[in-house]
Scaffold this active site. Structure first.
Site, PDB file in Angstrom:
ATOM      1  N   TYR A  13      -0.850   8.484  -2.419  1.00 50.83           N
ATOM      2  CA  TYR A  13      -0.814   8.289  -3.866  1.00 50.83           C
ATOM      3  C   TYR A  13      -2.051   8.898  -4.527  1.00 50.83           C
ATOM      4  O   TYR A  13      -2.030   9.271  -5.689  1.00 50.83           O
ATOM      5  CB  TYR A  13      -0.827   6.793  -4.212  1.00 50.83           C
ATOM      6  CG  TYR A  13       0.450   6.015  -4.001  1.00 50.83           C
ATOM      7  CD1 TYR A  13       1.556   6.546  -3.351  1.00 50.83           C
ATOM      8  CD2 TYR A  13       0.537   4.703  -4.485  1.00 50.83           C
ATOM      9  CE1 TYR A  13       2.705   5.787  -3.178  1.00 50.83           C
ATOM     10  CE2 TYR A  13       1.687   3.951  -4.325  1.00 50.83           C
ATOM     11  CZ  TYR A  13       2.770   4.483  -3.667  1.00 50.83           C
ATOM     12  OH  TYR A  13       3.899   3.734  -3.508  1.00 50.83           O
ATOM     13  N   GLY A  14      -3.136   8.924  -3.765  1.00 51.27           N
ATOM     14  CA  GLY A  14      -4.469   9.171  -4.339  1.00 51.27           C
ATOM     15  C   GLY A  14      -4.687  10.536  -4.965  1.00 51.27           C
ATOM     16  O   GLY A  14      -5.662  10.747  -5.681  1.00 51.27           O
ATOM     17  N   CYS A  73     -11.022   2.608   0.014  1.00 49.88           N
ATOM     18  CA  CYS A  73      -9.624   2.983   0.254  1.00 49.88           C
ATOM     19  C   CYS A  73      -9.236   2.236   1.519  1.00 49.88           C
ATOM     20  O   CYS A  73      -9.985   2.255   2.508  1.00 49.88           O
ATOM     21  CB  CYS A  73      -9.491   4.493   0.469  1.00 49.88           C
ATOM     22  SG  CYS A  73      -7.837   4.977   1.031  1.00 49.88           S
ATOM     23  N   THR A  74      -8.100   1.580   1.478  1.00 47.18           N
ATOM     24  CA  THR A  74      -7.753   0.719   2.619  1.00 47.18           C
ATOM     25  C   THR A  74      -7.396   1.504   3.885  1.00 47.18           C
ATOM     26  O   THR A  74      -7.285   0.924   4.961  1.00 47.18           O
ATOM     27  CB  THR A  74      -6.596  -0.238   2.242  1.00 47.18           C
ATOM     28  OG1 THR A  74      -5.527   0.538   1.670  1.00 47.18           O
ATOM     29  CG2 THR A  74      -7.064  -1.276   1.257  1.00 47.18           C
ATOM     30  N   HIS A  75      -7.237   2.820   3.759  1.00 47.28           N
ATOM     31  CA  HIS A  75      -7.046   3.630   4.967  1.00 47.28           C
ATOM     32  C   HIS A  75      -8.383   3.868   5.705  1.00 47.28           C
ATOM     33  O   HIS A  75      -8.391   4.118   6.904  1.00 47.28           O
ATOM     34  CB  HIS A  75      -6.472   5.004   4.616  1.00 47.28           C
ATOM     35  CG  HIS A  75      -5.003   5.010   4.365  1.00 47.28           C
ATOM     36  ND1 HIS A  75      -4.424   4.483   3.235  1.00 47.28           N
ATOM     37  CD2 HIS A  75      -3.962   5.505   5.109  1.00 47.28           C
ATOM     38  CE1 HIS A  75      -3.105   4.657   3.286  1.00 47.28           C
ATOM     39  NE2 HIS A  75      -2.807   5.268   4.406  1.00 47.28           N
ATOM     40  N   GLU A 117      -2.879   8.599   8.540  1.00 47.09           N
ATOM     41  CA  GLU A 117      -1.417   8.468   8.641  1.00 47.09           C
ATOM     42  C   GLU A 117      -0.889   9.219   9.866  1.00 47.09           C
ATOM     43  O   GLU A 117       0.134   8.862  10.435  1.00 47.09           O
ATOM     44  CB  GLU A 117      -0.726   8.987   7.368  1.00 47.09           C
ATOM     45  CG  GLU A 117      -0.913   8.095   6.144  1.00 47.09           C
ATOM     46  CD  GLU A 117      -0.051   6.820   6.147  1.00 47.09           C
ATOM     47  OE1 GLU A 117       1.061   6.840   6.683  1.00 47.09           O
ATOM     48  OE2 GLU A 117      -0.522   5.802   5.601  1.00 47.09           O
ATOM     49  N   ASP A 156       0.876  -1.182   0.000  1.00 46.56           N
ATOM     50  CA  ASP A 156       0.000   0.000   0.000  1.00 46.56           C
ATOM     51  C   ASP A 156       0.912   1.231   0.000  1.00 46.56           C
ATOM     52  O   ASP A 156       2.118   1.131   0.242  1.00 46.56           O
ATOM     53  CB  ASP A 156      -0.892   0.006   1.256  1.00 46.56           C
ATOM     54  CG  ASP A 156      -1.781   1.240   1.323  1.00 46.56           C
ATOM     55  OD1 ASP A 156      -2.377   1.598   0.292  1.00 46.56           O
ATOM     56  OD2 ASP A 156      -1.863   1.868   2.395  1.00 46.56           O
ATOM     57  N   CYS A 170      -4.223  -1.402  -2.055  1.00 47.04           N
ATOM     58  CA  CYS A 170      -4.381   0.026  -2.280  1.00 47.04           C
ATOM     59  C   CYS A 170      -5.349   0.183  -3.446  1.00 47.04           C
ATOM     60  O   CYS A 170      -5.047  -0.235  -4.568  1.00 47.04           O
ATOM     61  CB  CYS A 170      -3.014   0.618  -2.625  1.00 47.04           C
ATOM     62  SG  CYS A 170      -3.081   2.347  -3.086  1.00 47.04           S
ATOM     63  N   ASN A 171      -6.506   0.736  -3.161  1.00 44.80           N
ATOM     64  CA  ASN A 171      -7.525   0.893  -4.216  1.00 44.80           C
ATOM     65  C   ASN A 171      -7.039   1.813  -5.322  1.00 44.80           C
ATOM     66  O   ASN A 171      -7.391   1.651  -6.482  1.00 44.80           O
ATOM     67  CB  ASN A 171      -8.805   1.472  -3.619  1.00 44.80           C
ATOM     68  CG  ASN A 171      -9.534   0.483  -2.741  1.00 44.80           C
ATOM     69  OD1 ASN A 171     -10.449  -0.184  -3.187  1.00 44.80           O
ATOM     70  ND2 ASN A 171      -9.121   0.358  -1.489  1.00 44.80           N
ATOM     71  N   THR A 172      -6.231   2.790  -4.938  1.00 39.24           N
ATOM     72  CA  THR A 172      -5.722   3.758  -5.912  1.00 39.24           C
ATOM     73  C   THR A 172      -4.865   3.053  -6.964  1.00 39.24           C
ATOM     74  O   THR A 172      -5.068   3.218  -8.170  1.00 39.24           O
ATOM     75  CB  THR A 172      -4.886   4.819  -5.164  1.00 39.24           C
ATOM     76  OG1 THR A 172      -5.718   5.409  -4.161  1.00 39.24           O
ATOM     77  CG2 THR A 172      -4.344   5.865  -6.092  1.00 39.24           C
TER      78      THR A 172
HETATM   79  N1  DGL Z   1      -4.865   3.244   0.922  1.00 38.55           N
HETATM   80  C1  DGL Z   1      -4.849   3.582  -0.432  1.00 38.55           C
HETATM   81  C2  DGL Z   1      -6.090   3.257  -1.176  1.00 38.55           C
HETATM   82  O1  DGL Z   1      -6.661   2.236  -0.870  1.00 38.55           O
HETATM   83  C3  DGL Z   1      -4.128   4.789  -0.869  1.00 38.55           C
HETATM   84  C4  DGL Z   1      -4.361   6.070  -0.221  1.00 38.55           C
HETATM   85  C5  DGL Z   1      -3.432   7.117  -0.791  1.00 38.55           C
HETATM   86  O2  DGL Z   1      -2.231   6.875  -0.803  1.00 38.55           O
HETATM   87  O3  DGL Z   1      -3.915   8.150  -1.248  1.00 38.55           O
HETATM   88  O4  DGL Z   1      -6.497   3.944  -2.079  1.00 38.55           O
END
Ligand code: DGL
Length: 272
Positions: free
Chosen positions: A44-45, A187-189, A155, A12, A75-77
């Site tokens: 990343y998003g 989103c996994t967060h 985070e 992720d 990571c969904n992104t």
């Molecule tokens: N946890 C990630 C997701 O599932 C990425 C979040 C990010 O880095 O913006 O999209």
């Protein structure tokens, strides 16, 4: 039936993928796991597609070098943007994506008419969830909301802070009128903010997360490909990050509910 005791690789952009590791630990406890969090470059998003593709290649390569049997894109992104690129680059590597798992969980809901996706800018803009859901169930009214401030809040370990509720209201409360029957935390967060998000949605909206859905999906994929581990004992979990291993360690311990074995800071190799 044969077995495969090589580790599962999970990556992720930061600590969000730990929600997948936690679900895996509960459902597939015998598996060894190697986790990579690219904490130096999170989030990343909100980045461009080219940048996300580049980061995804470097993350996957780190795990491939460690002989993992599959790579879980936690990571969904990345999963929304980069899965075809990764598959094309390493056609023999099994990639499992949280987006496929999330879509499957959504499609399992009976009589679903109104659905809300929460995700990063990149995930929402990729249109991947909508396309995959509408391919099988075009009758579902699909709504999507990008929530870019959620990832830095998580985070920073601020998921229970009052400011999280204020921000969640800003993003989500406007959907009360639509009254979605189901909301996916894409989103996994976001599972770390689940209680807060639930407070700003109508009471009857069911909230599911792509992390939990993923563990079932991963089990299924490994079972189908005869790649489950044979071990009865708890598998080894190794954690790697690209920056700030100490704060990762603290938040990860709190989140996983047990002390994680070790966190090592690594530098990723540039891949072209
Ligand atoms: N946890 C990630 C997701 O599932 C990425 C979040 C990010 O880095 O913006 O999209």
């Amino acid at each position: 039936m044969s077995f495969d005791n090589r580790p599962i690789g999970v990556f992720d952009s930061g600590l969000g993928g730990l929600t997948v590791v936690k679900a895996l630990k509960e459902q597939l406890s015998g598996e060894d796991i190697i986790y990579l969090g690219d904490t130096a470059r999170v989030p990343y998003g909100s980045r461009s597609k080219d940048t996300i593709l580049q980061y995804a290649l470097e993350d996957a390569w780190f795990l491939i070098q460690r002989q993992v049997k599959c790579i879980v894109i936690a990571c969904n992104t990345v999963a929304s943007m980069a899965l075809p690129t990764l598959q094309k680059k390493w056609p023999d590597q099994l990639f499992i994506s949280v987006v496929e798992a999330g879509v499957e969980a959504v499609l399992q809901q009976k009589d679903l008419e109104r659905f809300l996706l929460l995700g990063t800018h990149a995930t929402v803009n990729s249109d991947r969830y909508r396309a995959m859901i509408h391919e099988k169930a075009p009758q579902i009214s699909f709504y999507a909301q990008a929530c870019p401030l959620f990832v830095p809040l998580v985070e920073e370990g601020m998921q229970d802070h009052a400011v999280s509720l204020t921000i969640a209201k800003e993003y989500v409360s406007k959907y009360a009128e639509i009254n979605p029957q189901l909301c996916l935390l894409g989103c996994t967060h976001y599972p770390l903010l689940k209680n807060t998000i639930k407070k700003v949605l109508p009471e009857n909206t069911k909230v599911i997360d792509s992390a939990e859905a993923s563990a079932k999906f991963i089990y299924q994929k490994l079972y189908e490909t005869n790649q489950l581990a044979s071990k009865g004992v708890e598998g080894r979990k190794q954690f790697f990050v690209t920056d700030m291993p100490f704060s990762f360690f603290q938040i990860a311990n709190h989140f996983m509910g047990t002390e994680i074995e070790s966190v090592e800071k690594v530098q990723l190799e540039m891949i072209l």
